[in-house]
Each structure stands twice: as C-alpha cells, then as structure tokens.
Motif scaffolding. Structure first.
Motif, mmCIF file in Angstrom:
data_model
loop_
_atom_site.group_PDB
_atom_site.id
_atom_site.type_symbol
_atom_site.label_atom_id
_atom_site.label_comp_id
_atom_site.label_asym_id
_atom_site.label_seq_id
_atom_site.Cartn_x
_atom_site.Cartn_y
_atom_site.Cartn_z
ATOM 1 N N PHE A 211 11.234 -12.180 -2.476
ATOM 2 C CA PHE A 211 10.851 -10.977 -2.016
ATOM 3 C C PHE A 211 9.464 -10.551 -2.429
ATOM 4 N N VAL A 212 8.603 -10.059 -1.325
ATOM 5 C CA VAL A 212 7.421 -9.607 -1.523
ATOM 6 C C VAL A 212 7.260 -8.350 -1.276
ATOM 7 N N PHE A 213 6.938 -7.496 -2.053
ATOM 8 C CA PHE A 213 7.072 -5.890 -2.000
ATOM 9 C C PHE A 213 5.602 -5.537 -1.902
ATOM 10 N N GLN A 214 5.526 -4.605 -0.861
ATOM 11 C CA GLN A 214 4.274 -3.849 -0.523
ATOM 12 C C GLN A 214 3.786 -2.935 -1.626
ATOM 13 N N GLU A 215 2.428 -3.187 -1.986
ATOM 14 C CA GLU A 215 1.818 -2.525 -3.319
ATOM 15 C C GLU A 215 1.590 -1.015 -2.815
ATOM 16 N N LYS A 216 2.054 -0.087 -3.687
ATOM 17 C CA LYS A 216 1.779 1.341 -3.354
ATOM 18 C C LYS A 216 0.302 1.613 -3.624
ATOM 19 N N THR A 217 -0.162 2.241 -2.517
ATOM 20 C CA THR A 217 -1.369 2.708 -3.001
ATOM 21 C C THR A 217 -1.693 3.934 -3.697
ATOM 22 N N LYS A 218 -2.514 4.014 -4.764
ATOM 23 C CA LYS A 218 -2.579 5.015 -5.534
ATOM 24 C C LYS A 218 -3.323 6.441 -5.012
ATOM 25 N N LYS A 219 -2.776 7.512 -5.073
ATOM 26 C CA LYS A 219 -3.346 8.640 -4.733
ATOM 27 C C LYS A 219 -4.670 8.967 -5.234
ATOM 28 N N LYS A 220 -5.686 9.293 -4.509
ATOM 29 C CA LYS A 220 -7.001 9.731 -5.121
ATOM 30 C C LYS A 220 -6.870 11.033 -5.901
ATOM 31 N N ALA A 221 -7.388 11.385 -7.034
ATOM 32 C CA ALA A 221 -7.524 12.578 -7.524
ATOM 33 C C ALA A 221 -8.252 13.609 -6.983
#
Length: 221
Positions: A211-221
C-alpha cells in the motif's frame, strides 16, 4: 391441529419445480439435491465437470435447447478450465422409446474456442499472467500437468483479485504488472479495525502488493 385438517408433509412443501417442462414427457422438472429430474425418469446431474448448473441455466437449456457460454468447466484429464455450451442431446426427447436399460445422454457439450487473454507479464518469469477463478496467475503457476498429474509450479506468482475487501480493477492489475504504481483507489477495509481507507498500490521486488498512502498536508499556522 383439528382432526379434519390434513397436515401437508414437509417434503412436499420443499419441492421446487423449474419454470420449463421436461423435454421427454412435458411434465414438471423437480430440483433435486443432485439432479434435475422428471417423474418419467428423465434426469440431468446438477454438477457437470465441476460446474454446478444453476436453475436459470437449466431453464434456459430446456427453453432454448442450449445454454449460454459457460467458462468454468474443468477437464478431468488435464485439469484445465475450458468454455462450452450445454445443449440438449438429440436423443433427449426420444428417450421414451429407448430401452430402459440403455444409457441416457441428456446433455452434450458444444465447445467454444475462447482464447485466454493475458493481462500482462509476470514480474518474476516474464510469462503471461491470466485471469483464473477471479485471481491473476502466472500461466506457469499451475499444479497440474498436461496429463492431469500433480506437478510443482514453475512459478509462484499470483495477484489476488480481492485485496483488503476490495476487488481490484483490471486497469490497476495492468499497471502493477507493468511496474507502475496505481492511482489512489477507494474502498479498502482494514482487517484489524474494519475501517475503510484509500491507497495506491505497487508491487514489491518479491512480487507482493504494497500500500502507498497519500501524505497528509500539514495545516499552516
């Protein structure tokens, strides 16, 4: 239960009849545990060459004279699957005049030349990969030889048609066999938690699915 009310035997309630008549006597055809049969003695075994004849298929044969193409017959000699139609034998309607002790052939096979199509090349041995019983096998991954005897497979590669509760689209299988990563696929289900998840797939060097999971984008502060 009152004395004047007759109790219907359980066996009678369980009797199921096909929606097509017997070709020999025109009477009802009963669905038995092992055969479709009429009271006149006409009979068809429900399993032929490992294929279980469904009620719909049997009704089609009785109504139209033959079935549609069936793809999962298995040769008792070679163990290989083949395609054919089931057709009422020419003598089926004339059995009433035949000797009761003579063998009755009620159905016959009409062979169909339907070549097995490759979905790609095996990543291990470069042979063709073909669809077999819902899974994708290297054509060298067989345990039966031409004579039907057990043999050691020359290759062990297989892609299961279902992964984590999701049936693999043929396009994804072709991508994997071509050495590509699939697009993101929805509808997988975790075996441990039962939760649904999305993932892309790729083949490992050992020919296993990863499986290759989609990386979660970090929310900008």
């Amino acid at each position: 239960m009152p004395d004047d009310v007759a109790e219907t035997p359980t066996d009678e309630l369980a009797v199921v009849h096909l929606k097509a008549p017997c070709p020999k006597c025109g009477g009802a055809v009963v669905v038995g545990d092992r055969a479709y049969e009429s009271e006149c003695g006409w009979r068809v075994w429900r399993n032929i060459l490992t294929h279980d004849i469904s009620q719909a298929e049997m009704e089609e044969i009785l109504r139209d004279g033959e079935s549609r193409v069936i793809d999962d017959f298995e040769s008792p000699k070679s163990g290989k699957e083949f395609s054919a139609r089931l057709k009422l034998a020419a003598s089926a309607a004339a059995d009433a005049e035949a000797d009761e002790d003579a063998p009755k052939r009620t159905l016959e096979l009409v062979f169909v030349d339907r070549p097995v199509q490759s979905v790609g090349s095996c990543p291990k041995c470069k042979s063709n990969v073909v669809l077999r019983a819902g899974n994708y096998f290297c054509e060298q991954n067989t345990r039966k030889g031409a004579d039907g005897e057990a043999v050691t497979p020359k290759c062990d590669f297989v892609l299961w048609g279902e992964v984590s509760g999701k049936s693999l689209p043929e396009g994804a299988v072709k991508d994997l066999l071509a050495g590509k990563q699939t697009k993101m696929l929805k509808g997988f289900k975790s075996r441990s938690s039962g939760k649904a998840f999305d993932a892309a797939l790729k083949l490992t060097p050992a020919g296993k699915i990863d499986f290759v999971f989609q990386e979660k984008t970090k929310k900008k502060a």
